[in-house]
Design a protein around this motif. Structure first.
Motif, PDB file in Angstrom:
ATOM      1  N   ARG A 124       0.974  -1.201   0.055  1.00 28.44           N
ATOM      2  CA  ARG A 124      -0.249  -0.238  -0.139  1.00 28.44           C
ATOM      3  C   ARG A 124       0.829   1.405   0.075  1.00 28.44           C
ATOM      4  O   ARG A 124       0.538   2.283  -0.772  1.00 28.44           O
ATOM      5  CB  ARG A 124      -0.796   0.141   1.284  1.00 28.44           C
ATOM      6  N   VAL A 125       1.955   1.236   0.771  1.00 26.68           N
ATOM      7  CA  VAL A 125       2.809   2.600   1.006  1.00 26.68           C
ATOM      8  C   VAL A 125       3.931   2.671   0.178  1.00 26.68           C
ATOM      9  O   VAL A 125       4.203   3.917  -0.336  1.00 26.68           O
ATOM     10  CB  VAL A 125       3.289   2.510   2.494  1.00 26.68           C
ATOM     11  N   VAL A 126       4.495   1.612  -0.753  1.00 30.25           N
ATOM     12  CA  VAL A 126       5.244   1.882  -1.697  1.00 30.25           C
ATOM     13  C   VAL A 126       4.604   2.033  -3.096  1.00 30.25           C
ATOM     14  O   VAL A 126       3.615   1.287  -3.496  1.00 30.25           O
ATOM     15  CB  VAL A 126       6.276   0.444  -1.842  1.00 30.25           C
ATOM     16  N   ARG A 127       5.203   2.779  -3.643  1.00 30.19           N
ATOM     17  CA  ARG A 127       4.409   3.495  -5.012  1.00 30.19           C
ATOM     18  C   ARG A 127       4.477   2.119  -6.057  1.00 30.19           C
ATOM     19  O   ARG A 127       5.291   1.359  -6.024  1.00 30.19           O
ATOM     20  CB  ARG A 127       5.154   4.413  -5.821  1.00 30.19           C
ATOM     21  N   PRO A 128       3.624   2.222  -6.950  1.00 28.12           N
ATOM     22  CA  PRO A 128       3.556   0.831  -7.864  1.00 28.12           C
ATOM     23  C   PRO A 128       5.074   1.019  -8.812  1.00 28.12           C
ATOM     24  O   PRO A 128       5.184   2.139  -9.213  1.00 28.12           O
ATOM     25  CB  PRO A 128       2.510   1.246  -8.707  1.00 28.12           C
ATOM     26  N   GLY A 129       5.502  -0.098  -8.848  1.00 30.11           N
ATOM     27  CA  GLY A 129       6.788  -0.092  -9.505  1.00 30.11           C
ATOM     28  C   GLY A 129       7.887   0.188  -8.529  1.00 30.11           C
ATOM     29  O   GLY A 129       9.215  -0.329  -8.963  1.00 30.11           O
ATOM     30  N   GLY A 130       7.795   0.521  -7.279  1.00 27.60           N
ATOM     31  CA  GLY A 130       8.745   0.670  -6.303  1.00 27.60           C
ATOM     32  C   GLY A 130       9.135  -0.838  -5.850  1.00 27.60           C
ATOM     33  O   GLY A 130       8.718  -1.785  -5.937  1.00 27.60           O
ATOM     34  N   VAL A 131      10.121  -0.985  -4.947  1.00 28.69           N
ATOM     35  CA  VAL A 131      10.857  -2.276  -4.334  1.00 28.69           C
ATOM     36  C   VAL A 131      10.611  -2.605  -3.021  1.00 28.69           C
ATOM     37  O   VAL A 131      10.633  -1.488  -2.408  1.00 28.69           O
ATOM     38  CB  VAL A 131      12.413  -2.398  -4.897  1.00 28.69           C
ATOM     39  N   PHE A 132      10.592  -3.628  -2.892  1.00 28.21           N
ATOM     40  CA  PHE A 132      10.568  -4.186  -1.247  1.00 28.21           C
ATOM     41  C   PHE A 132      11.747  -5.277  -1.210  1.00 28.21           C
ATOM     42  O   PHE A 132      11.697  -6.041  -1.910  1.00 28.21           O
ATOM     43  CB  PHE A 132       9.215  -4.820  -0.855  1.00 28.21           C
ATOM     44  N   VAL A 133      12.613  -5.027  -0.023  1.00 27.11           N
ATOM     45  CA  VAL A 133      13.619  -6.132   0.046  1.00 27.11           C
ATOM     46  C   VAL A 133      13.286  -6.583   1.615  1.00 27.11           C
ATOM     47  O   VAL A 133      13.114  -5.920   2.363  1.00 27.11           O
ATOM     48  CB  VAL A 133      14.856  -5.308  -0.032  1.00 27.11           C
ATOM     49  N   HIS A 134      13.312  -7.849   1.340  1.00 21.97           N
ATOM     50  CA  HIS A 134      13.155  -8.807   2.735  1.00 21.97           C
ATOM     51  C   HIS A 134      14.463  -9.404   3.012  1.00 21.97           C
ATOM     52  O   HIS A 134      14.944 -10.280   1.914  1.00 21.97           O
ATOM     53  CB  HIS A 134      11.912  -9.832   2.446  1.00 21.97           C
ATOM     54  N   PRO A 200       8.057 -11.307  -6.511  1.00 19.50           N
ATOM     55  CA  PRO A 200       9.509 -11.744  -6.543  1.00 19.50           C
ATOM     56  C   PRO A 200      10.230 -11.616  -7.706  1.00 19.50           C
ATOM     57  O   PRO A 200      10.012 -11.949  -8.700  1.00 19.50           O
ATOM     58  CB  PRO A 200       9.678 -13.015  -5.768  1.00 19.50           C
ATOM     59  N   GLU A 201      11.603 -10.966  -7.541  1.00 21.61           N
ATOM     60  CA  GLU A 201      12.323 -10.702  -8.832  1.00 21.61           C
ATOM     61  C   GLU A 201      13.698 -11.297  -8.781  1.00 21.61           C
ATOM     62  O   GLU A 201      14.233 -11.921  -9.540  1.00 21.61           O
ATOM     63  CB  GLU A 201      12.799  -9.284  -8.931  1.00 21.61           C
ATOM     64  N   ARG A 202      14.307 -11.586  -7.459  1.00 19.57           N
ATOM     65  CA  ARG A 202      15.549 -12.281  -7.219  1.00 19.57           C
ATOM     66  C   ARG A 202      15.715 -12.530  -5.652  1.00 19.57           C
ATOM     67  O   ARG A 202      15.322 -12.083  -4.878  1.00 19.57           O
ATOM     68  CB  ARG A 202      16.974 -11.001  -7.366  1.00 19.57           C
ATOM     69  N   PHE A 203      16.339 -13.542  -5.638  1.00 21.70           N
ATOM     70  CA  PHE A 203      16.531 -14.344  -4.246  1.00 21.70           C
ATOM     71  C   PHE A 203      18.096 -14.413  -3.763  1.00 21.70           C
ATOM     72  O   PHE A 203      18.799 -14.572  -4.689  1.00 21.70           O
ATOM     73  CB  PHE A 203      15.961 -15.810  -4.312  1.00 21.70           C
ATOM     74  N   ALA A 210      24.270 -24.580   5.344  1.00 23.52           N
ATOM     75  CA  ALA A 210      22.744 -24.721   5.463  1.00 23.52           C
ATOM     76  C   ALA A 210      22.545 -23.315   6.072  1.00 23.52           C
ATOM     77  O   ALA A 210      22.831 -22.851   6.891  1.00 23.52           O
ATOM     78  CB  ALA A 210      22.460 -25.510   6.860  1.00 23.52           C
ATOM     79  N   PRO A 211      22.000 -22.511   5.044  1.00 23.30           N
ATOM     80  CA  PRO A 211      21.889 -21.078   4.988  1.00 23.30           C
ATOM     81  C   PRO A 211      21.123 -20.402   6.400  1.00 23.30           C
ATOM     82  O   PRO A 211      20.143 -21.021   6.671  1.00 23.30           O
ATOM     83  CB  PRO A 211      21.157 -20.306   3.807  1.00 23.30           C
ATOM     84  N   VAL A 212      21.765 -19.540   6.639  1.00 22.02           N
ATOM     85  CA  VAL A 212      20.912 -18.823   8.115  1.00 22.02           C
ATOM     86  C   VAL A 212      19.860 -17.792   7.409  1.00 22.02           C
ATOM     87  O   VAL A 212      18.909 -17.438   7.859  1.00 22.02           O
ATOM     88  CB  VAL A 212      22.035 -17.994   8.993  1.00 22.02           C
ATOM     89  N   VAL A 213      20.321 -17.327   6.208  1.00 24.55           N
ATOM     90  CA  VAL A 213      19.502 -15.970   5.804  1.00 24.55           C
ATOM     91  C   VAL A 213      18.776 -16.196   4.311  1.00 24.55           C
ATOM     92  O   VAL A 213      19.476 -16.878   3.733  1.00 24.55           O
ATOM     93  CB  VAL A 213      20.337 -14.740   5.706  1.00 24.55           C
ATOM     94  N   LEU A 214      17.673 -15.956   4.320  1.00 26.05           N
ATOM     95  CA  LEU A 214      17.097 -16.263   2.936  1.00 26.05           C
ATOM     96  C   LEU A 214      16.594 -14.390   2.523  1.00 26.05           C
ATOM     97  O   LEU A 214      15.899 -13.888   3.520  1.00 26.05           O
ATOM     98  CB  LEU A 214      15.772 -16.726   2.829  1.00 26.05           C
ATOM     99  N   ALA A 215      16.810 -13.779   1.568  1.00 26.79           N
ATOM    100  CA  ALA A 215      16.570 -12.556   1.274  1.00 26.79           C
ATOM    101  C   ALA A 215      16.067 -12.609  -0.396  1.00 26.79           C
ATOM    102  O   ALA A 215      16.237 -13.412  -1.119  1.00 26.79           O
ATOM    103  CB  ALA A 215      17.840 -11.664   1.178  1.00 26.79           C
ATOM    104  N   PHE A 216      15.163 -11.645  -0.517  1.00 27.17           N
ATOM    105  CA  PHE A 216      14.684 -11.235  -1.938  1.00 27.17           C
ATOM    106  C   PHE A 216      14.252  -9.926  -2.089  1.00 27.17           C
ATOM    107  O   PHE A 216      13.923  -9.247  -1.086  1.00 27.17           O
ATOM    108  CB  PHE A 216      13.519 -12.333  -2.076  1.00 27.17           C
ATOM    109  N   ARG A 217      14.334  -9.704  -3.339  1.00 24.91           N
ATOM    110  CA  ARG A 217      13.590  -8.380  -3.743  1.00 24.91           C
ATOM    111  C   ARG A 217      12.138  -8.653  -4.562  1.00 24.91           C
ATOM    112  O   ARG A 217      12.198  -9.744  -5.370  1.00 24.91           O
ATOM    113  CB  ARG A 217      14.456  -7.662  -4.693  1.00 24.91           C
ATOM    114  N   ALA A 218      11.201  -7.999  -4.332  1.00 21.80           N
ATOM    115  CA  ALA A 218      10.009  -7.957  -5.030  1.00 21.80           C
ATOM    116  C   ALA A 218       9.752  -6.558  -5.515  1.00 21.80           C
ATOM    117  O   ALA A 218      10.223  -5.642  -5.009  1.00 21.80           O
ATOM    118  CB  ALA A 218       8.785  -8.581  -4.090  1.00 21.80           C
ATOM    119  N   ARG A 219       8.797  -6.508  -6.353  1.00 16.54           N
ATOM    120  CA  ARG A 219       8.357  -5.312  -7.211  1.00 16.54           C
ATOM    121  C   ARG A 219       6.871  -5.165  -6.917  1.00 16.54           C
ATOM    122  O   ARG A 219       6.087  -6.172  -6.996  1.00 16.54           O
ATOM    123  CB  ARG A 219       8.315  -5.616  -8.589  1.00 16.54           C
TER     124      ARG A 219
END
Length: 227
Positions: A124-134, A200-203, A210-219
């Motif tokens: 809701r708060v990120v503009r359309p086309g903006g990115v979110f990184v988890h 999601p775009e990239r992981f 045995a990874p501790v972290v999972l990260a991704f970028r979503a649009r």
């Protein structure tokens, strides 16, 4: 409110002992994942659950203007010198629709039992086309079901598929034995991103064999004609 009180209580320990011990040279690749996935930008970037604000410097170095939201007053005491911030609920962000260009969530999703609702707020708060990184603990290899006391032989017990809150932890030197954690199986986590209207775009996986972290970028996608 229990998680809020817990973080208020441990804020000084988190700032003074836990962060220096766990962030030196970025052993888990947390900062590296943030930098790689967020990338350079010049807009406003909100950090959901900013805690003590330690990621603001990396966000700023990429060109973004950081802003943080957290529900813990104790953690925000330490964050105030690092970024502009506000006390608020991640499920009801004090931001207007499409008012920021990017959002990040850094190692916090297990603190948020309603994380799917938080993701909808991000959309809701990120503009359309903006990115979110988890950037978060890896659902498959971290949780009450995982014994990581021997990094060369991580033991995965029953419980991964349950999705539950627990304080069970293989160590008493971390966060989870103090404030607990909510577990989201991988499919549930990724489906929540899709259901919120993000693609999601990239992981990235990091932190060992045995990874501790999972990260991704979503649009963030346009909703109801908003563009």
């Amino acid at each position: 409110m229990a998680a809020t009180a817990a973080y208020d209580e441990i804020a000084d320990w988190y700032e003074g002992e836990f962060l220096p011990r766990t962030s030196a040279d970025d052993p888990l690749g947390i900062d590296r994942s943030l930098r790689d996935l967020l990338g350079p930008g010049d807009g406003r970037c909100v950090e959901i659950g900013c805690g003590t604000g330690v990621h603001a410097a990396s966000v700023r170095a990429l060109g973004w203007t950081p802003f943080g939201v957290d529900i813990s007053a104790g953690m925000l005491r330490h964050a105030q010198g690092r970024l502009a911030c506000a006390r608020g609920d991640a499920g009801r962000l004090p931001l207007g629709d499409g008012s920021v260009d990017a959002a990040i969530a850094m190692m916090v999703h297990t603190d948020m039992p309603a994380y799917p609702a938080v993701l909808r707020e991000v959309a809701r708060v990120v503009r359309p086309g903006g990115v979110f990184v988890h950037v978060g603990v890896h659902p498959c290899f971290c949780g009450g079901f995982a014994d990581r006391s021997d990094p060369d032989a991580v033991v995965i017990r029953h419980g991964y598929a349950d999705g539950h809150w627990t304080k069970e932890s293989w160590t008493d030197q971390g966060i989870r034995d103090k404030v607990g954690a909510n577990h989201f199986p991988l499919a549930e986590l990724l489906n929540a991103v899709l259901d919120a209207g993000m693609v999601p775009e990239r992981f990235v996986e990091s932190g060992g064999q045995a990874p501790v972290v999972l990260a991704f970028r979503a649009r963030v996608q346009p909703v109801n004609g908003r563009s």
